[in-house]
Write a protein that holds these residues in place. Sequence first.
Motif, mmCIF file in Angstrom:
data_model
loop_
_atom_site.group_PDB
_atom_site.id
_atom_site.type_symbol
_atom_site.label_atom_id
_atom_site.label_comp_id
_atom_site.label_asym_id
_atom_site.label_seq_id
_atom_site.Cartn_x
_atom_site.Cartn_y
_atom_site.Cartn_z
ATOM 1 N N GLU A 62 39.821 35.091 29.086
ATOM 2 C CA GLU A 62 40.863 34.103 28.807
ATOM 3 C C GLU A 62 40.262 32.732 28.559
ATOM 4 N N ASN A 114 42.670 50.020 32.026
ATOM 5 C CA ASN A 114 43.660 49.691 33.046
ATOM 6 C C ASN A 114 44.863 48.969 32.468
ATOM 7 N N CYS A 142 40.575 50.082 36.276
ATOM 8 C CA CYS A 142 41.173 51.345 36.696
ATOM 9 C C CYS A 142 40.669 51.793 38.060
ATOM 10 N N GLY A 160 34.770 46.478 30.511
ATOM 11 C CA GLY A 160 35.342 45.155 30.269
ATOM 12 C C GLY A 160 34.865 44.168 31.315
ATOM 13 N N GLY A 161 34.962 44.575 32.573
ATOM 14 C CA GLY A 161 34.549 43.719 33.668
ATOM 15 C C GLY A 161 33.060 43.418 33.605
ATOM 16 N N GLY A 195 36.630 50.619 26.711
ATOM 17 C CA GLY A 195 37.835 49.825 26.499
ATOM 18 C C GLY A 195 38.452 49.356 27.796
ATOM 19 N N GLU A 225 35.781 58.191 34.998
ATOM 20 C CA GLU A 225 35.380 57.088 35.872
ATOM 21 C C GLU A 225 35.451 57.502 37.348
HETATM 22 C C1 LIG Z 1 41.092 37.075 34.457
HETATM 23 C C2 LIG Z 1 41.720 38.376 34.183
HETATM 24 N N1 LIG Z 1 42.012 38.723 32.934
HETATM 25 C C3 LIG Z 1 42.579 39.896 32.660
HETATM 26 C C4 LIG Z 1 42.889 40.754 33.669
HETATM 27 C C5 LIG Z 1 43.589 42.025 33.333
HETATM 28 N N2 LIG Z 1 42.777 43.182 33.466
HETATM 29 C C6 LIG Z 1 42.679 43.864 34.623
HETATM 30 S S1 LIG Z 1 41.744 45.214 34.520
HETATM 31 C C7 LIG Z 1 41.512 44.961 32.853
HETATM 32 C C8 LIG Z 1 40.763 45.911 32.013
HETATM 33 C C9 LIG Z 1 39.715 46.616 32.724
HETATM 34 O O1 LIG Z 1 38.853 47.154 31.774
HETATM 35 P P1 LIG Z 1 37.460 47.698 32.225
HETATM 36 O O2 LIG Z 1 36.712 46.662 32.971
HETATM 37 O O3 LIG Z 1 36.793 48.294 31.058
HETATM 38 O O4 LIG Z 1 37.838 48.820 33.287
HETATM 39 P P2 LIG Z 1 38.674 50.178 33.030
HETATM 40 O O5 LIG Z 1 40.061 49.916 33.480
HETATM 41 O O6 LIG Z 1 38.561 50.524 31.593
HETATM 42 O O7 LIG Z 1 37.998 51.147 33.911
HETATM 43 C C10 LIG Z 1 42.134 43.812 32.432
HETATM 44 C C11 LIG Z 1 42.119 43.326 31.064
HETATM 45 C C12 LIG Z 1 42.581 40.359 34.980
HETATM 46 N N3 LIG Z 1 42.846 41.136 36.027
HETATM 47 N N4 LIG Z 1 42.009 39.189 35.205
#
Ligand SMILES: Cc1ncc(C[n+]2csc(CCOP(=O)(O)OP(=O)(O)O)c2C)c(N)n1
Lengths: 193, 333, 391
Positions: free
Chosen positions: C58, B162, B77, B130-131, B159, B50
Motif C-alpha cells: 500500500e 488469502n 492463508c 506476497g508477504g 499469488g 501450503e
Molecule cells: C498491509 C496489508 N496489506 C494487505 C493485507 C491483505 N492481505 C492479507 S494476506 C494477503 C495475501 C497473502 O498472500 P501471500 O503472502 O502470498 O500468502 P498466501 O495467502 O498466498 O498464502 C493480503 C493481500 C494486509 N493484511 N496487510
Amino acid sequence: MFETRIHGRGGQGVVTAAEMLSLAAFIEGRFAQAIPSFGSERTGAPVIAYCRIADFRLRTREPVSRPDALIIQDPTLRHVGGIFDGLPSGGYLLINSARPIEMLGIDAHLGHLHRSRVKALNAGQIARSHLGRPLPNTALLGGFAALTGQLALESVLEAIRQTFGGDVGEANVRAAAEAYRQVAAKSRDRRHA
Amino acid sequence: MTTQRVKFYQVGSFAVGNRLLDPEQRTIQSGPDRANALTSGHRACRGCGEALGARFVQDAAMRAAGGKLISVNATGCLEVFSTPFPETAWQVPWIHSLFGNAPSVASGVAAALRAKGDTRTRVLGQGGDGGTVDIGFASLSGMFERGDDVLFVCYDNGGYMNTGVQRSGATPPAARTATTPAVGPAPGNPFGQGKDAARIAVAHRIPYVATATVADLHDLEDKVTAAMELHGARYLHVLVPCPLGWGSDASETVKLARLAVETGLFPLYEAREGRIAAVTRLRRGPVPVEEYLRPQKRYRHLFEPERDEATLDRLQSIADANIDEYGLASEES
Amino acid sequence: MREQIEGSQAVARTVASCRPDVVCAYPISPQTHIVEALAVLARTGKLGAAQFVNVESEMAALSVAIGASATGARTYTATASQGLLFMAEALYNAAGLGLPIVMTVANRAIGAPINIWNDHSDSISQRDSGWIQLYALDNQHAADLHPVAYRLAEEVSVPVMVCVDGFVLTHAVEPVDLAEPERVDAFLPPFRPRQVLDPADPVTIGAMVGPEAYTEVRYLAHTNAKRALERLPVLAADYAARVDRSVPAIADAYRAVGAETLVIAMGSVVGTLEDTVDELRGEGVGVGALGLVAFRPFPVDVIRAAVAGRERVVVLERAQPTGSTGVIGTEIRAAVPGGPPIHSVVAGLGGRPVTRASLKAVIEAANRGELPELSFMDLDTGLIEAAGSRP
Ligand SMILES: Cc1ncc(C[n+]2csc(CCOP(=O)(O)OP(=O)(O)O)c2C)c(N)n1
Ligand code: SF4
Ligand SMILES: [Mg+2]
C-alpha cells in the motif's frame, strides 16, 4: 418483504445463489438485496448468504435472522448448530438431499413447519446430470421458485442466464427448470394424495 | 547433507513409494515423535500445498531444534486458516504480527533470545510469496543483510491467495489472477515481471538458500535440516500449489509440484555463502511445460478457445533456459 | 441505467466514468472486488489509455498515486484497514502536497486481533491526515460520491477518501443507477493540475519548510478545508441535478423534525437506523436520524443546527478510541457547547451486525435516561467474564 437465508459450503456458489435470487427479483421490477456473510473461510467451510426481496426500497443492512425461507445447499450442514434458527412456522425449507426429508434426522427442527413447505430436492444429482458437476445452487433456485411462489421461474432462469451466460448458463437453466418441475410435481402429488 | 539417490519409482506417478525405502528414510505421517507443530483440524482448503509444506517444514525444524523453536508468521492463508477464533492449530510458540513485517519480527525474537542468553531456542519465520517477495521484501532483505539468526521460509503459491487470488511478484507469466485477468490482448500475468526471490537471497551471500517443493517431502525436510545446522540468516523458497488459486484439482497438488520441477520451471538447488552448491537434476528428460499448465485453470486461456502457441512457446523457453542455466538435464536423457 | 449490481462493481464502473489516468492498488479485503473490477475494465480497453499498476504494497500504491498526480494524472487507488495504516506516512504527504487523489476506503477493522470485517477504525484513525472524508450511506451513494470527490479534490487541491462499508456495502448486491459516462463528463472536466512536474516549466514539489512558515502552511490547509466544506454541497447539488437524484454530501436528516432524540451515525448503518426510526415513530416515540456524510472537514455549523433543541443525542461510533470516549461524540460535544447530552454508543465493531432490535433498545434506554455517556452495544458479558474480567 421476503427474506431468505442460504447455507452452503465455500465453493458451492452460496453467495452467487443469493445474488441470482436478488437479480431475479430485480428483473421482476422489485427491490432486492443480496448480502454475503463472508468469513475468512476456505473451500468447503460453511458459508451463509442472505437475500431480501420487497416492493419498497430496502434500507436495513442487518443479517437475516428470521428467514421466510431457508435453503440448505449441503445436507451435511443440517447438524451444524443454529442452522434452522429463526425459521418461523410459516417458513419454507428447501434442502439439497438425495434422501427424503423424513430420513434426514431433522424432525426436531421441523415440528412447527407446514409439511408442504418443506422439501428435499436432489439438487446435487440434477446438477451432475446437467452440468457434470454437483454444483447445486441453480437447481435449488428453480426449486425455490416452485416451493415459495415468490419468483416466476422465468425470472430465475433469466437471472441465471445473465449470471453465467453462454453454454454454462444454458446448462444451469436446464438444471433449474428441471428442479422446478420436480418440486412443483411433488407439491401437486401431495395435494392429490 | 546429501540425499541418497533413489532409483525406483512407482510406475507412472514418479513418486517414490514409502514402503520401498529404508525405514529411516520413510516419511512418517504420524507418530509419537512427531511434533505436529501445525496440527490437524485447521481450515485450509483440501489439497492445500501450503498446509502440507508448512507441516513438514515446522516438524523438521522442531526436530532439528530439539523442540525449542519459535515461529513467526506473516499474514496470509497459513496464518488465517490455522487460527480461527477461538482455536489455534499451532503447537509451537507462534506469533503473527503483520503482513509485511514477519522477517523483522523474527529478527526481534532472535535479538531477545540473544539478550536473554538463550543459545538453544531457534527462530523460524514464514510467510506466503506476497508477504515475502512483495510487501515484506525490505524487511526480509534487512534481516539477511544483518545476518540475523533466522530461517525464513516462503511458501510460494504464486499469488495473494488469502485475499482471493491476486497477482504478486511471484505470479508466473501468463497465469490468470483476479488482477491479471485472462482478458484483453495479453491475457494473464505479463511476461518479464516478477522477481526470483531465492536468487536475490543468494545475492545477499547468506549461509544457506534452497528451493524445494511439496512433491518431495524428504528433500524439503533435508533442506530444513541442513538450514537448521547453520546459524545466521537462511532462506527456503518452497513451491506450494494452491488448488483454489491455480484452479487445479485438490488431488493434483503433489503432482503439479512435481511437474513444476520436472518441466524445469522450478529448479531445485541449494546455495551456500552466495554460490549455488547443489542442483537436483531432472529424473527423466524434461516434461513439456504443457503437461504442467494444462491441468490448471489459471492457464486455461492458453488452450481455449484456441491454442496460444506463441505464449506456450515463451513458457517453454523459460523452462528450457532454466534447464540450461542450472544444468538440470537428467543423466538418463 | 439501473442495474442490480455489487457495490464494488458500481464503484469501479463509476470510477471508470471519471476517466482516471492512473489506477494503482494493492489487494486487501474487502477492497479487492473494486480493484479486480478495474483490472478487467483496464484490460478490456474500458479505461482508455489509463495505466493500471499492480504494486507491491500500500505504501507503493499511494506513492505511485502521488507521483502520478504530481505529474498531472487523475489518479485513483483503494484500500482498507491495515493497508490504510501502511499508507499513513504517504497519506499525510499527499494531503500536504495538495494532490487531488481520490481513494476508496472499504472500511474494515484494524488488528490485532486481525479482523477483516467492517467498522470505521481505519479511516477514523486517519482523520487528521488532511484528507477529506466522505462516508457512503448505501451503494448508490457510494457510486455517486466518486465524481463529486474528484471534482472537489481537483477544485480545492485536497485528496478525498470515499469511505464505503466493507462487505456490508462493497459485497452487497442491490439496485444502483449508474450515471451515464456523458453525464459524468459534463460534470467533471479534465484534470487541470495546479502544479505539475514538467520540463517545460520546472517546479519544486515537497521542499522543506522550517519553523518560520510551517504553522502558516498548516493554517492555510485548515482554511482550505473550510473552503472545501463550502464547495462540497454546491458540487454535490450540481451532480445530483445532472443525475436526477439526491446526493447527500454533508449530512442527511431523516424524520428529524420535532425529534427529541436525534441519532447520528455514519455509513451503511444509517439505513438500518432509518427503519428503526420508522418503527419507533410508529409507536409515538419522537426520534429522528442524521446520517453524517462529511466527517472531514467536520461540518460544525450543520451539526450545531441539527443538534439544537434536542433533548438528547445518541451517536453511533463505529470505531473506539481506546481510553477515551467516542470520536464523533467528542467532536459534536465540542461543536455544541452547553448543548444536549451526547451519548456515544460504540456499535458494530469488527463486523458485529447492528440490528434494529439493538438500536431500538439503545434509543429507548436513552429516552429513559439510562444511557451513559459511553456504552458498548451488545457486549457479550459472558465472553468478558471468560477472559477473567468483570464487564
Ligand atoms: C498491509 C496489508 N496489506 C494487505 C493485507 C491483505 N492481505 C492479507 S494476506 C494477503 C495475501 C497473502 O498472500 P501471500 O503472502 O502470498 O500468502 P498466501 O495467502 O498466498 O498464502 C493480503 C493481500 C494486509 N493484511 N496487510
Ligand atoms: S486458498 Fe490456496 S493457499 Fe489458501 S488455504 Fe486454500 S489451497 Fe491453501
Ligand atoms: Mg501466496
